[in-house]
Motif scaffolding. Structure first.
Motif, PDB file in Angstrom:
ATOM      1  N   UNK A 303     -43.905 -31.099   8.989  1.00  0.00           N
ATOM      2  CA  UNK A 303     -44.315 -29.705   8.787  1.00  0.00           C
ATOM      3  C   UNK A 303     -45.374 -29.301   9.815  1.00  0.00           C
ATOM      4  N   UNK A 304     -46.341 -30.190  10.045  1.00  0.00           N
ATOM      5  CA  UNK A 304     -47.390 -29.889  11.030  1.00  0.00           C
ATOM      6  C   UNK A 304     -46.795 -29.724  12.423  1.00  0.00           C
ATOM      7  N   UNK A 305     -45.836 -30.586  12.769  1.00  0.00           N
ATOM      8  CA  UNK A 305     -45.203 -30.497  14.089  1.00  0.00           C
ATOM      9  C   UNK A 305     -44.466 -29.173  14.252  1.00  0.00           C
ATOM     10  N   UNK A 306     -43.804 -28.731  13.198  1.00  0.00           N
ATOM     11  CA  UNK A 306     -43.077 -27.462  13.251  1.00  0.00           C
ATOM     12  C   UNK A 306     -44.039 -26.286  13.412  1.00  0.00           C
ATOM     13  N   UNK A 307     -45.127 -26.313  12.663  1.00  0.00           N
ATOM     14  CA  UNK A 307     -46.118 -25.231  12.740  1.00  0.00           C
ATOM     15  C   UNK A 307     -46.769 -25.203  14.122  1.00  0.00           C
ATOM     16  N   UNK A 308     -47.078 -26.384  14.656  1.00  0.00           N
ATOM     17  CA  UNK A 308     -47.686 -26.445  15.985  1.00  0.00           C
ATOM     18  C   UNK A 308     -46.715 -25.972  17.059  1.00  0.00           C
ATOM     19  N   UNK A 309     -45.439 -26.313  16.907  1.00  0.00           N
ATOM     20  CA  UNK A 309     -44.433 -25.873  17.872  1.00  0.00           C
ATOM     21  C   UNK A 309     -44.310 -24.356  17.897  1.00  0.00           C
ATOM     22  N   UNK A 310     -44.650 -23.723  16.770  1.00  0.00           N
ATOM     23  CA  UNK A 310     -44.612 -22.262  16.691  1.00  0.00           C
ATOM     24  C   UNK A 310     -45.884 -21.621  17.235  1.00  0.00           C
ATOM     25  N   UNK A 311     -46.861 -22.458  17.623  1.00  0.00           N
ATOM     26  CA  UNK A 311     -48.062 -21.936  18.254  1.00  0.00           C
ATOM     27  C   UNK A 311     -49.300 -21.890  17.397  1.00  0.00           C
ATOM     28  N   UNK A 312     -49.280 -22.570  16.243  1.00  0.00           N
ATOM     29  CA  UNK A 312     -50.416 -22.527  15.322  1.00  0.00           C
ATOM     30  C   UNK A 312     -51.002 -23.927  15.160  1.00  0.00           C
ATOM     31  N   UNK A 313     -52.287 -24.058  15.405  1.00  0.00           N
ATOM     32  CA  UNK A 313     -52.952 -25.365  15.354  1.00  0.00           C
ATOM     33  C   UNK A 313     -53.346 -25.689  13.920  1.00  0.00           C
ATOM     34  N   UNK A 314     -52.494 -26.391  13.226  1.00  0.00           N
ATOM     35  CA  UNK A 314     -52.722 -26.835  11.862  1.00  0.00           C
ATOM     36  C   UNK A 314     -52.450 -28.335  11.823  1.00  0.00           C
ATOM     37  N   UNK A 315     -53.314 -29.100  11.166  1.00  0.00           N
ATOM     38  CA  UNK A 315     -53.202 -30.559  11.194  1.00  0.00           C
ATOM     39  C   UNK A 315     -52.813 -31.128   9.830  1.00  0.00           C
ATOM     40  N   UNK A 316     -52.071 -32.235   9.832  1.00  0.00           N
ATOM     41  CA  UNK A 316     -51.748 -32.914   8.575  1.00  0.00           C
ATOM     42  C   UNK A 316     -52.911 -33.803   8.137  1.00  0.00           C
ATOM     43  N   UNK A 317     -53.136 -33.874   6.852  1.00  0.00           N
ATOM     44  CA  UNK A 317     -54.159 -34.755   6.292  1.00  0.00           C
ATOM     45  C   UNK A 317     -53.463 -35.827   5.468  1.00  0.00           C
TER      46      UNK A 317
END
Length: 353
Positions: A303-317
């Motif tokens: 999920x984090x990889x998909x969000x980052x690929x869309x341009x949003x810096x969100x990290x998995x915990x």
């Protein structure tokens, strides 16, 4: 020896994404309000007790003590070291430290280094805390965070204060995620709600946009830490220009209260939108940290990889930072995030969940 991939952490190399990950809540770390070094000094040359003390250090501690109406303030190089230095030094061999089970690692490590007995109590559970206090030996210390860094929820500080008064326990509050955001002078929720405490830790690496931290309390506490806190005694002091920047930052925050207002408006907007989209997946904390639960290491990483690929810096915990089964995306909101950015992030999350 091979590293267990389940708990392996890799230093990130992510650039050019919309920031929903950093602790720079008000954008000060990327601003131009910090510049220059007094007398051209870029290092302190030693510990505060040897060659590393400076006029700027003493000036800034006096400034913060006056700013927050405290007898004493002592600055450490980081929030981790402030909690480590406070908890490992002050509670004695026959005392008891009671800490919230979701406390930051530095609090737990400080308890481990202490000679006192240490016990956790269930997160924000006043009944469990009371039962622990009834069985505490020696001087009891209660350690909580005003805002918890993974769930983004708030401690019931007023009720905890009453329990501490009832059992003559000493309350220690970590204001890491509320410093600069709450209270007239940026002291945190304890300042805003007029909470009495034995010691308060304020960190400068989040909303204040710098690094370092302070411990506030009595003049006795400051003197005791100077003489007994090993992380303070045996660490090179921060450079003089950091102390100048700390004063600049708090002066700037005092004259720009609209930054915090803008942040909390963004939090309100995010809650309104995310509640309809993410349902039970979102943990809608009242502060900058938001958590979207995606249990399982592989699902949350994907999920984090998909969000980052869309341009949003969100990290998995992942565990061990959080318990297995509570893996999540950690979203940090900022004063500078736009509604369009939040809408875009939520749209991506909706397609995932």
């Amino acid at each position: 020896m091979a590293v267990n991939s389940k708990y392996r952490r890799i230093l990130p190399e992510i650039r050019g994404l919309v920031d929903f990950s950093s602790n720079d809540y008000l954008g000060l770390a990327r601003s131009d309000i910090f510049s220059g070094s007094p007398d051209g000094a870029h290092g302190s040359t030693g510990s505060r007790l040897l060659t590393g003390n400076s006029e700027e250090a003493m000036h800034t501690e006096a400034y913060l003590a006056d700013h927050w109406s405290q007898e004493g303030v002592l600055i450490f190089p980081s929030g981790y070291m402030a909690n480590l230095g406070l908890l490992s030094a002050v509670p004695g061999r026959h005392d008891t430290i009671l800490y919230d089970s979701l406390s930051h690692a530095c609090i737990k490590d400080g308890v481990r280094l202490s000679l006192a007995n240490g016990f956790s109590f269930r997160h924000n559970d006043l009944n469990h805390l009371e039962s622990r206090l009834k069985n505490a030996s020696g001087q009891a210390y209660v350690v909580v965070e005003s805002v918890y860094s993974m769930d983004g929820d708030q401690a019931p500080l007023k009720e905890i204060q009453l329990l501490c008064q009832q059992f003559e326990a000493r309350l220690i509050i970590d204001e890491a995620h509320a410093t600069g955001l709450a209270g007239i002078h940026g002291g945190g929720i304890s300042e805003a709600d007029n909470i009495e405490f034995f010691a308060r830790v304020n960190t400068f690496g989040k909303a204040v946009g710098l690094h370092g931290a302070s411990v506030s309390g009595s003049a006795w506490l400051k003197d005791f830490l100077v003489n007994n806190s090993r992380p303070f005694i045996y660490t090179t002091a921060p450079p003089p220009h950091l102390f100048v920047q700390i004063r600049k930052a708090f002066d700037f925050l005092k004259s720009h209260p609209e930054l915090a207002v803008r942040l909390y408006n963004n939090i309100s907007y995010f809650h309104q939108k995310s509640g309809a989209i993410l349902n039970e997946r979102v943990m809608p904390g009242p502060h900058a940290v938001q958590a979207v639960l995606i249990p399982g290491e592989e699902p949350v990483r994907n999920a984090a990889a998909t969000v980052q690929a869309a341009g949003y810096d969100v990290r998995p915990i992942l565990p061990p930072t959080v318990q297995e089964g509570t893996e999540r995306l950690r979203i940090c909101l900022h004063s500078y995030n736009t509604k369009e950015q939040m809408d875009g992030l939520l749209t991506i999350l909706k397609t995932l969940l």
